[in-house]
Design a protein around this motif. Structure first.
Motif, PDB file in Angstrom:
ATOM      1  N   ALA A   1      23.539   4.691 -13.942  1.00 55.59           N
ATOM      2  CA  ALA A   1      22.530   5.515 -14.539  1.00 55.59           C
ATOM      3  C   ALA A   1      23.178   6.935 -14.170  1.00 55.59           C
ATOM      4  O   ALA A   1      23.294   7.728 -14.967  1.00 55.59           O
ATOM      5  CB  ALA A   1      21.577   4.718 -13.382  1.00 55.59           C
ATOM      6  N   ALA A   2      23.521   7.331 -12.936  1.00 57.36           N
ATOM      7  CA  ALA A   2      23.893   8.543 -12.950  1.00 57.36           C
ATOM      8  C   ALA A   2      25.082   8.639 -13.737  1.00 57.36           C
ATOM      9  O   ALA A   2      24.923  10.591 -14.275  1.00 57.36           O
ATOM     10  CB  ALA A   2      24.702   8.812 -11.150  1.00 57.36           C
ATOM     11  N   ALA A   3      25.816   8.393 -13.811  1.00 57.70           N
ATOM     12  CA  ALA A   3      27.076   9.481 -15.018  1.00 57.70           C
ATOM     13  C   ALA A   3      26.935   9.384 -16.703  1.00 57.70           C
ATOM     14  O   ALA A   3      26.800   9.663 -17.424  1.00 57.70           O
ATOM     15  CB  ALA A   3      28.581   7.481 -15.188  1.00 57.70           C
ATOM     16  N   ALA A   4      25.068   8.001 -16.674  1.00 55.21           N
ATOM     17  CA  ALA A   4      24.988   8.453 -18.342  1.00 55.21           C
ATOM     18  C   ALA A   4      24.546   8.995 -18.840  1.00 55.21           C
ATOM     19  O   ALA A   4      24.361  10.771 -19.343  1.00 55.21           O
ATOM     20  CB  ALA A   4      24.161   6.761 -18.246  1.00 55.21           C
ATOM     21  N   TYR A   5      23.428  10.454 -16.938  1.00 56.82           N
ATOM     22  CA  TYR A   5      22.929  11.112 -17.049  1.00 56.82           C
ATOM     23  C   TYR A   5      23.697  12.476 -17.249  1.00 56.82           C
ATOM     24  O   TYR A   5      23.981  13.413 -18.342  1.00 56.82           O
ATOM     25  CB  TYR A   5      21.899  11.531 -16.156  1.00 56.82           C
ATOM     26  CG  TYR A   5      21.249  12.502 -15.835  1.00 56.82           C
ATOM     27  CD1 TYR A   5      20.338  13.125 -16.457  1.00 56.82           C
ATOM     28  CD2 TYR A   5      22.122  13.769 -15.378  1.00 56.82           C
ATOM     29  CE1 TYR A   5      19.082  13.869 -16.707  1.00 56.82           C
ATOM     30  CE2 TYR A   5      21.691  14.915 -14.938  1.00 56.82           C
ATOM     31  CZ  TYR A   5      20.435  15.295 -16.074  1.00 56.82           C
ATOM     32  OH  TYR A   5      19.363  16.198 -15.654  1.00 56.82           O
ATOM     33  N   SER A   6      24.773  12.441 -16.433  1.00 53.65           N
ATOM     34  CA  SER A   6      25.526  13.359 -16.606  1.00 53.65           C
ATOM     35  C   SER A   6      26.529  13.554 -17.821  1.00 53.65           C
ATOM     36  O   SER A   6      27.122  14.216 -18.135  1.00 53.65           O
ATOM     37  CB  SER A   6      27.133  13.208 -15.385  1.00 53.65           C
ATOM     38  OG  SER A   6      27.988  12.227 -15.864  1.00 53.65           O
ATOM     39  N   GLY A   7      26.708  12.172 -18.683  1.00 57.86           N
ATOM     40  CA  GLY A   7      26.839  12.467 -20.056  1.00 57.86           C
ATOM     41  C   GLY A   7      26.661  13.120 -20.647  1.00 57.86           C
ATOM     42  O   GLY A   7      27.257  13.695 -21.683  1.00 57.86           O
ATOM     43  N   GLY A   8      25.738  13.883 -20.778  1.00 53.99           N
ATOM     44  CA  GLY A   8      24.552  15.020 -21.312  1.00 53.99           C
ATOM     45  C   GLY A   8      24.741  16.633 -20.761  1.00 53.99           C
ATOM     46  O   GLY A   8      23.873  17.030 -21.330  1.00 53.99           O
ATOM     47  N   VAL A   9      25.726  16.216 -20.232  1.00 56.72           N
ATOM     48  CA  VAL A   9      25.619  17.973 -19.483  1.00 56.72           C
ATOM     49  C   VAL A   9      26.409  17.927 -18.688  1.00 56.72           C
ATOM     50  O   VAL A   9      27.575  17.020 -18.222  1.00 56.72           O
ATOM     51  CB  VAL A   9      24.358  18.050 -18.582  1.00 56.72           C
ATOM     52  CG1 VAL A   9      23.177  17.581 -19.068  1.00 56.72           C
ATOM     53  CG2 VAL A   9      24.864  16.761 -17.132  1.00 56.72           C
ATOM     54  N   PHE A  10      26.123  19.783 -18.441  1.00 56.13           N
ATOM     55  CA  PHE A  10      28.193  20.162 -18.099  1.00 56.13           C
ATOM     56  C   PHE A  10      29.527  19.679 -18.933  1.00 56.13           C
ATOM     57  O   PHE A  10      30.671  19.276 -17.755  1.00 56.13           O
ATOM     58  CB  PHE A  10      27.459  19.947 -16.842  1.00 56.13           C
ATOM     59  CG  PHE A  10      26.694  21.025 -15.647  1.00 56.13           C
ATOM     60  CD1 PHE A  10      25.902  22.144 -16.290  1.00 56.13           C
ATOM     61  CD2 PHE A  10      25.701  19.390 -15.244  1.00 56.13           C
ATOM     62  CE1 PHE A  10      24.893  22.380 -15.329  1.00 56.13           C
ATOM     63  CE2 PHE A  10      25.016  20.053 -14.774  1.00 56.13           C
ATOM     64  CZ  PHE A  10      23.833  21.482 -14.878  1.00 56.13           C
ATOM     65  N   GLN A  11      29.318  19.214 -19.775  1.00 56.53           N
ATOM     66  CA  GLN A  11      30.910  19.026 -20.289  1.00 56.53           C
ATOM     67  C   GLN A  11      31.840  19.585 -20.441  1.00 56.53           C
ATOM     68  O   GLN A  11      33.249  19.217 -20.157  1.00 56.53           O
ATOM     69  CB  GLN A  11      30.109  18.368 -21.886  1.00 56.53           C
ATOM     70  CG  GLN A  11      29.190  16.494 -21.453  1.00 56.53           C
ATOM     71  CD  GLN A  11      30.116  15.767 -20.419  1.00 56.53           C
ATOM     72  OE1 GLN A  11      31.319  15.162 -20.701  1.00 56.53           O
ATOM     73  NE2 GLN A  11      29.432  16.011 -19.234  1.00 56.53           N
ATOM     74  N   LYS A  12      31.434  20.940 -20.093  1.00 58.66           N
ATOM     75  CA  LYS A  12      32.204  22.332 -20.347  1.00 58.66           C
ATOM     76  C   LYS A  12      32.398  22.772 -18.947  1.00 58.66           C
ATOM     77  O   LYS A  12      32.002  22.813 -18.459  1.00 58.66           O
ATOM     78  CB  LYS A  12      32.217  23.388 -21.511  1.00 58.66           C
ATOM     79  CG  LYS A  12      32.976  24.420 -21.719  1.00 58.66           C
ATOM     80  CD  LYS A  12      32.150  25.460 -22.276  1.00 58.66           C
ATOM     81  CE  LYS A  12      33.067  26.984 -22.751  1.00 58.66           C
ATOM     82  NZ  LYS A  12      32.557  28.180 -23.285  1.00 58.66           N
TER      83      LYS A  12
END
Length: 439
Positions: free
Chosen positions: A299-310
């Motif tokens: 769940a934490a990794a899924a959330y992070s997939g939408g932010v700070f990709q750069k």
């Protein structure tokens, strides 16, 4: 009659209501308390040409990670202040514009000059302060000291009962190692305005740094129910309580707090807090020998997939790498390291080589290459401060080094590190580890 802000500086508005709601809005903004947006919108409605009300609203959008709205509002403020604004107000708006439009180094330089002239312009003075301020994210190794020096330079300009200044001055001293003074100042600020999430947060930090973890847990348990769950620091303040429970060796309590207040599905926090709080809590839980319940990492990794990709935001980069490493996404860590290395070679990574090194170390630890992890972290241990954040947030990487030393047979080095930590503050967790090493 000239209207003034909450610290006595003139405002370019002829509306009593606009001035009143602006004062309220700024104080709520600087308390991280719900109602700031509504108060500032009422100020704008009362005087649509009031530049500083638009500028404060832009700052609030930026804090809430709404960059497009922030840029639009600060552009309006710039247009208005050019037509109707004092020298101080024009400088105020320009500085917020620099910060909002991604020029932090220039903003920091200008903030220091501005506050020398107008030290009581607290919305501007707040920009370099705090764990996520311009100093913290400047890449400096001495940003803790720099905050103290800035506060002390301007202390004479503030009343002894200025709740905002007491809070930030106290937190700055505690982070820089003067925990006794920091606690006295922060407690005073908290007592003066308890409806202030920044004060509760700062006091929790100070208690943590003084080894009073259980006292911090009690403070948070008493205070947090009175803070709306929509408040952006709600989840992060709960994170401090969860860390205290982990330090006491109570993973059940820590997980209950995580489930109720911290995990992405329940937190209204800023993305940088949600990513860093979830990654560092779950990493600690697992590294300390406890079981992470199924689905939490995912769940934490899924959330992070939408932010700070750069890549390029050092504090976020290392926590994104922590999440990717813990969930077995080696490719994501390697891609981030490659991007960070490119920025480093181009001279565009203010925090320096410690950032890709921490990402590599997280991967090595996750893959149980403890000796390799320690080799990466040892030479750069003093540089971790360059990623910003607070001491409590960065401690996850000191824990990583400590556990890597313990698990790779470097007992002497691990014991020396623990001795330094225990000399700094009491810790039941560190005491347990020290006992294992000396048995």
């Amino acid at each position: 009659m000239t209207h003034l802000d909450s610290r006595g500086l003139p405002l370019s508005t002829t509306s009593d209501l606009a001035a009143e709601r602006y004062r309220d809005g700024v104080d709520l903004l600087l308390s991280t308390w719900p109602g700031a947006a509504e108060a500032l919108e009422e100020a704008v409605a009362a005087d649509p040409d009031f530049a500083l009300a638009h500028a404060a609203r832009a700052r609030l959008h930026a804090i809430r990670a709404e960059p497009a709205k922030a840029r639009a509002r600060i552009a309006t403020a710039e247009e208005l202040v050019a037509r109707r604004g004092t020298e101080r107000e024009r400088s105020h708006v320009e500085l917020l514009s620099l910060a909002i439009n991604g020029q932090p180094a220039k903003a920091l330089e200008r903030v220091l000059a501005h506050t020398d002239t107008w030290p009581r312009d607290i919305l501007i003075l707040s920009l370099p302060l705090g764990a996520f301020g311009l100093f913290a994210f400047s890449g400096m190794t001495d940003h803790d000291r720099a905050r103290v020096e800035l506060c002390e330079r301007h202390a004479r300009h503030f009343d002894a009962d200025d709740w905002w200044f007491l809070t930030y001055r106290g937190w700055a001293h505690a982070e820089n190692g003067n925990v006794k003074l920091g606690r006295a100042l922060t407690q005073r600020g908290y007592d003066l305005r308890t409806h202030n999430a920044n004060a509760a947060h700062a006091l929790a930090h100070v208690l943590y740094e003084s080894g009073a973890g259980e006292e911090a847990e009690r403070l948070i348990a008493d205070w947090l129910p009175g803070y709306d769950r929509a408040g952006i620091l709600h989840g992060h303040i709960a994170w401090h309580s969860a860390l205290g429970a982990l330090e006491r060796g109570d993973p059940e309590r820590a997980l209950a707090i995580y489930a109720e207040d911290i995990q992405p599905s329940v937190s209204a926090g800023m993305p940088v807090n949600v990513v860093s709080d979830t990654a560092s809590f779950l990493w600690r839980l697992q590294a300390y020998g406890h079981t992470v319940p199924p689905g939490l990492w995912e769940a934490a990794a899924a959330y992070s997939g939408g932010v700070f990709q750069k890549a390029g935001f050092a504090f976020a980069d290392v926590h994104m790498a922590l999440l990717a490493a813990a969930t077995g996404d080696r490719a994501a860590v390697e891609q981030r390291v490659e991007a960070l290395t490119g920025l480093l070679e181009a001279g565009a990574l203010a925090a320096g080589p410690v950032v890709p090194a921490l990402c590599r170390a997280a991967l090595a630890f996750a893959e149980e290459d403890y000796a390799g992890c320690a080799r990466l972290l040892e030479p750069l241990a003093a540089e971790v401060v360059r990623i910003g954040g607070s001491g409590a947030q960065r401690e996850v990487f000191e824990d990583m080094l400590l556990l890597a030393l313990m698990r790779s047979g470097e007992a002497v080095k691990a014991r020396e590190l623990l001795e330094r930590r225990l000399h700094r503050r009491p810790s039941p967790r560190d005491t347990r580890w020290y006992g294992l090493l000396t048995a």
